[in-house]
Design a protein around this motif. Structure first.
Motif: not given
Length: 310
Positions: A120-122, A257-266
């Motif tokens: 979903f965060m992709w 919720i907007e997510s940065a690429r760094g959070v996707l890595v987490d």
């Protein structure tokens, strides 16, 4: 003077967490005995939801105030802490065999929920409809757990059951102390970190996530020491499922919720660590002390990664 006061508040917070966890475990295990269901079921439902109240409070409030990026970081950080520190520290306290249903049903659900969150965060956003899907999955999971628990009730024990009112009072008292203690620890630790010049980003990714997971840690350690290993591990796994499906589901249903690429890595790291712990448990057949030590080292490495990339 302010630093000394924050240190005293920190100590009071830890005392409330430990004593609250003691009451909470006694009340929860008493309910399990009265209902004649395995302790792991109480750990996956009542205890997991109760100890996840700090995460729910932080994340849903953040969603309502429009600062919902904090929701995502808090949940992912808390889940990594739950699995790599809470579950693994319990293994260091005492090796134990995970409950069979936990390994067959709940751990795979936890991995699936983590992978679904990453999917979903992709596109860098958790949409409202995705939050509704997660809430629906949470409702289905709770229903399945309750139905299977009722179907596998144990024979009535000859031991005199503890008063249900007393058990509920212990749970409520313990939960109140846990939440209050967690708030005190998070606030005082954040103040100390800020006074030492640490960045707000680093504080959010570490102190807030760890602080809101302290109830799970305190409850699971006390449960493991009392021989309630099913409740201990069930609490950690159940909290992870609850954090993703309910807390992030509710937060994103309120506001995307907007997510940065760094959070996707987490999120990917969280999913990989969850799967690795599950596979190791399946291979070894138990949570061992070396597994506990490896999990704690993995969390130290993850924290070092956060600090370097802050």
């Amino acid at each position: 003077m302010a630093m000394l006061l924050n240190c005293l508040v920190l100590v009071v917070g830890f005392v409330l967490l430990v004593k609250g966890a003691d009451f909470f475990v006694d009340g929860s295990s008493g309910v399990a005995r009265r209902l004649r269901v395995p302790g792991v079921v109480i750990g996956l439902t009542v205890v997991a939801m109760g100890t996840s109240l700090p995460e729910a409070s932080v994340s849903i409030t953040a969603g309502l105030t429009g600062n919902n990026g904090l929701s995502l970081g808090n949940v992912i950080g808390s889940n990594i802490f739950n699995l790599m520190v809470v579950a693994c520290f319990c293994a260091l306290v005492m090796s134990f065999v995970p409950d069979k249903e936990l390994m067959v049903r709940d751990f795979p659900v936890c991995i699936g929920a983590s992978a679904l969150l990453v999917f979903f965060m992709w596109d860098d956003t958790l949409q409202r409809w995705e939050g509704v899907v997660m809430l629906g999955l949470m409702a289905a999971y709770i229903a399945l757990t309750v139905v299977q628990a009722l179907a596998s009730r144990t024979p009535e024990s000859e031991e005199e059951p503890v008063s249900l009112l007393r058990c509920v009072a212990f749970i409520l008292l313990g939960m109140a102390a846990i939440i209050w203690g967690g708030d005190l620890v998070v606030d005082s630790a954040s103040n100390i970190a800020a006074a030492l010049g640490l960045s707000q980003t680093l504080i959010g990714l570490t102190i807030v996530a760890v602080g809101t997971s302290l109830p799970e840690l305190a409850t699971s350690i006390v449960a493991a020491r009392k021989g309630e290993s099913g409740l201990a591990l069930g609490n950690a796994v159940g909290s992870c499922i609850f954090n993703i499906l309910f807390i992030l589901g509710a937060s994103s249903a309120l506001t995307p919720i907007e997510s940065a690429r760094g959070v996707l890595v987490d999120g990917v790291i969280m999913t990989v660590l969850t799967a690795a712990l599950f596979i190791w448990c399946r291979i070894k057949g138990r949570m061992t002390k070396p597994m506990g030590a490896a999990g704690l080292l993995a969390y130290v490495a993850y924290t070092a990664y956060l600090i370097v990339n802050a």
